[in-house]
Design an enzyme around this catalytic site. Structure first.
Site, mmCIF file in Angstrom:
data_model
loop_
_atom_site.group_PDB
_atom_site.id
_atom_site.type_symbol
_atom_site.label_atom_id
_atom_site.label_comp_id
_atom_site.label_asym_id
_atom_site.label_seq_id
_atom_site.Cartn_x
_atom_site.Cartn_y
_atom_site.Cartn_z
ATOM 1 N N LYS A 1 0.842 -1.189 0.000
ATOM 2 C CA LYS A 1 0.000 0.000 0.000
ATOM 3 C C LYS A 1 0.882 1.246 0.000
ATOM 4 O O LYS A 1 1.811 1.365 0.794
ATOM 5 C CB LYS A 1 -0.911 -0.004 1.230
ATOM 6 C CG LYS A 1 -2.050 1.001 1.161
ATOM 7 C CD LYS A 1 -3.052 0.755 2.278
ATOM 8 C CE LYS A 1 -4.246 1.694 2.159
ATOM 9 N NZ LYS A 1 -5.263 1.430 3.198
ATOM 10 N N GLU B 1 -19.970 -5.117 10.208
ATOM 11 C CA GLU B 1 -20.922 -4.351 11.014
ATOM 12 C C GLU B 1 -21.958 -5.234 11.696
ATOM 13 O O GLU B 1 -22.357 -4.968 12.839
ATOM 14 C CB GLU B 1 -21.611 -3.299 10.150
ATOM 15 C CG GLU B 1 -20.709 -2.169 9.692
ATOM 16 C CD GLU B 1 -19.905 -2.491 8.448
ATOM 17 O OE1 GLU B 1 -19.097 -1.642 8.018
ATOM 18 O OE2 GLU B 1 -20.075 -3.611 7.896
ATOM 19 N N ARG C 1 -26.057 -1.826 7.269
ATOM 20 C CA ARG C 1 -25.743 -3.217 6.982
ATOM 21 C C ARG C 1 -26.077 -4.129 8.157
ATOM 22 O O ARG C 1 -26.044 -5.350 8.026
ATOM 23 C CB ARG C 1 -24.256 -3.342 6.626
ATOM 24 C CG ARG C 1 -23.777 -2.290 5.652
ATOM 25 C CD ARG C 1 -22.334 -2.470 5.263
ATOM 26 N NE ARG C 1 -22.210 -3.361 4.128
ATOM 27 C CZ ARG C 1 -21.048 -3.742 3.594
ATOM 28 N NH1 ARG C 1 -19.925 -3.311 4.124
ATOM 29 N NH2 ARG C 1 -21.011 -4.537 2.557
#
Length: 725
Positions: A365, A451, A479
């Site tokens: 990254k 979640e 969600r």
């Protein structure tokens, strides 16, 4: 008898093929060891990042756009089909420079895009988009994809009013087959596309590109499980950048940091090419077909032979989970080796085999940009920055972000109450809970991008007498709706929901707008729903939620900074009386009843109304559930009209107030009421002021509505310069 002899012959053939591949592996290992001293291997995650592909600040003389001779010839993926590997590598470096330059001016998601440049180039080189479908999970890593698919000349508008979306978006380009913004959806979407392609017989290839962070979401594993069952042709590319604790990551006990097993240079690439080898995969498919005809004994034998052949090539534990789910696992491979990526993707594309493939790609990254690689957050999401130093040009103001006030208020609450714990879904920075974690590391829980699990995990804690605060963005809490109802409210378990990013969210647009939480929570029994009008109220609502111990509670607060009100000592709040609002400003003609920080716009509206001879009361409801019915009755009694204002969807606070008024007969004699909420449409990304104007919720809009309801329609208010949607 025929079946037994056929099975034996097939098994012998598979063993011979596997042994041949193993011989090739041994020979390659010998060649690799001879080359080891002269060939550089891929770096390990826990070590100092490689300087390969490093973009020097000198590439941007005086901050100018760097030269990109190959990229300048590429408008669409078809234009890169005849490039050599060396030219593709140069193209990747030019894209990396272009992303750095663009994001340094606009802000946006930087390091995710830098990490997938080679992968994106290789995918578009090998596959045929837009005929084939590449579905990027979340989409914040899609900047190189946008550059290669006809949008380079608009990249300077990304996340700006009227510009490109920061995520993939179907209406933006035919090269974006599926929109994104939320996590862990790509495999499901790509599998659906693969199933549709199979039914239509159109020969499309569907590819999901998903990061290791998104793989913490349960939906990704639901999709993998179904993909293995359906056995459709599709490719899942797992972009593993070592940023999340996953089956591919381990905790280094000496440093306490997450590390990942890495590709081992040339040998890793060779093994992955063998795994993707066309004869092995096609022989595997033949074996599967024959074994189905010959019964369970032969099926067991062929499975063992396949395991033997693949076990000699794979890295063991990594492949186990995905193989058990029915995926053909290949990897891990170096995600910055263009040669390996092109070779392996070409093998996968050209193999005449049925079934899903998972390609495990290791990337870095922030690749190529030292400030990003060295930053604690890898410069994941940034505002405009100085290219040479990476220093972000963050504006400073007299107040902090609401997110920071939340974290500080929760820290104060936790210092006074050892039962307080904090839970987030891989959003420690975004929710402010990284600050909480520095003070209370043992009372902070990052559950990954999950979640649903976060909510039920919190409910379990509440059942054992703790005081869990579940900090999740308003749009992400959607969600976990079933868990809110079934696991929290139904059982009256006091989970506290802290919903950041309520209302409009600027550059992140419709996918992240917190528009619906009031509507979807206030209709649920056994829950307290509230919203602060400023940062002091937010801190007090943290204390209020902590004091509510017989049911769930929720409070919403926006992106952006506070308004500068005086705060309590140590940021320790005081519990409010549940269900009681307050009056911010007294008036006589019209009442503006507000829910949340939109009250600040109502106060501006009251000033405008005063200039036109209308006296307005501004009331802060504080609670949507339970409503302050006494406050509503007093406003109706003392004013000729009522304007209800909220920065949420229709069906929210205004609907609850209207329902109460109708049932009490307050409208029977023609009392005048207007409801102002977000319009019944998705509001695109843009500057916050522009979005508020598109929604019709500025102070001027509120004042205009109030003037209209009291019969002063002809008044012309000053033009505040808000653009139309």
């Amino acid at each position: 008898r025929h079946g037994e002899s056929g099975g034996a012959a097939m098994a012998a053939a598979m063993q011979q093929a596997a042994q041949g591949l193993c011989s090739a592996q041994v020979a390659a290992r010998r060649r690799s060891s001879r080359r080891a001293s002269s060939r550089r291997c891929a770096p390990r995650a826990a070590e100092t990042p490689s300087d390969e592909g490093l973009v020097s600040p000198s590439a941007f003389p005086a901050g100018a756009r760097p030269p990109t001779p190959i990229l300048d010839t590429i408008n669409f993926p078809v234009h890169m089909k005849n490039l050599s590997i060396k030219q593709l590598e140069q193209l990747a470096e030019e894209i990396r420079k272009d992303v750095i330059y663009t994001v340094s001016k606009t802000g946006g998601h930087l390091s995710s895009s830098l990490g997938v440049v080679e992968l994106t180039v290789a995918l578009h080189y090998v596959f045929d988009c837009p005929m084939d479908n590449i579905v990027f999970d979340v989409g914040h890593q899609a900047y190189p994809h946008k550059i290669l698919t006809g949008r380079r000349d608009k990249m300077h508008t990304i996340r700006q009013t009227g510009g490109l979306s920061g995520f993939t978006k179907r209406s933006e380009s035919e090269y974006d087959p599926f929109g994104a913004g939320h996590s862990s959806t790509s495999i499901s979407a790509a599998l659906g596309m693969a199933a549709a392609s199979d039914l239509k017989g159109d020969g499309k290839t569907s590819i999901a590109v998903i990061g290791d962070g998104a793989m913490t979401g349960g939906m990704a594993y639901e999709a993998l499980n179904n993909a293995g069952f359906l056995d459709k042709n599709m490719l899942v590319v797992l972009n593993d950048n070592k940023q999340v604790s996953l089956p591919t990551a381990n905790l280094d006990p000496s440093t306490g940091r997450l590390t990942s097993a890495q590709p081992v240079g040339a040998l890793s690439g060779m093994l992955s090419r063998l795994q993707s080898n066309k004869p092995l995969r096609e022989l595997r498919e033949i074996a599967k077909g024959v074994s189905k005809q010959m019964g369970p004994e032969v099926a067991e034998l062929t499975a063992k032979v396949d395991e033997y052949a693949r076990g000699m090539l794979t890295t063991g534990e990594r492949a186990t989970l995905y193989d058990e789910l029915g995926m053909y696992y290949i990897g891990p491979i170096d995600g910055h080796s263009m040669q390996d990526l092109v070779d392996i993707l070409t093998e996968i594309k050209n193999t005449d085999a049925v079934g899903p493939v998972l390609l495990h790609v290791m990337t870095e990254k922030g690749r190529g940009y030292t400030p990003a690689v060295e930053a604690a957050d890898r410069m994941h999401g940034v505002v405009p920055f100085d290219i040479e130093t990476g220093k972000q040009k963050k504006s400073s103001g007299p107040t902090k972000a609401y997110t920071t006030y939340f974290a500080e208020g929760l820290i104060a609450e936790a210092a006074a109450d050892e039962r307080v714990v904090a839970i987030h879904a891989a959003m420690g920075g975004g929710t402010g809970l990284n600050l909480f974690q520095t003070r209370f590391p043992d009372r902070t829980f990052d559950v990954g991008i999950a979640e649903q699990h976060a909510v039920t995990f919190a409910a379990g804690m509440a059942a054992e007498g703790l005081n869990p605060f579940c900090a999740i963005y308003s749009s992400f809490l959607q969600r976990a709706y079933d868990q809110i109802i079934h696991d929290c409210a139904l059982q009256r378990l006091p989970v506290r929901f802290a919903m950041d990013r309520a209302g409009l969210v600027g550059a992140d647009g419709a996918t992240h707008a917190g528009a619906y939480d009031v509507a979807y929570l206030a209709c649920v029994p056994n829950i307290v729903v509230m919203a602060p009008s400023d940062e002091r109220e937010l801190i007090d609502m943290i204390a209020t939620a902590n004091a509510i111990d017989d049911m769930p509670s929720a409070f919403r607060y926006p992106r952006g900074n506070g308004v500068g009100v005086e705060l309590p000592a140590g940021n320790k709040g005081q519990p409010l009386e549940v269900g009681k609002g307050r009056v911010l400003r007294e008036g006589t003609d019209v009442a503006l009843l507000c829910y949340g920080t939109i009250a600040q716009q109502a106060l501006k509206a009251a000033d405008l109304l005063t200039e036109h001879g209308v006296s307005a009361t501004v009331a802060d409801a504080r609670f949507c559930k339970p409503l302050d019915t006494q406050l509503i009755a007093e406003l109706v009694k003392n004013h000729e009209a009522l304007v209800i204002v909220e920065e949420g969807s229709q069906g929210g606070f205004g609907s609850h107030v209207m329902s109460y008024m109708v049932n009490k007969g307050m409208l029977d004699l023609g009392y005048k009421v207007r409801c102002m909420a977000l319009p019944d449409t998705y509001i695109d990304h843009g500057a916050p002021a522009d979005q508020l104007g598109w929604a019709g919720l500025t102070g001027m809009d509120i004042a205009a509505t109030a003037l209209n309801v009291v019969g002063k329609q002809g008044v012309i208010l000053p033009d505040v310069g808000v653009k139309s949607a």
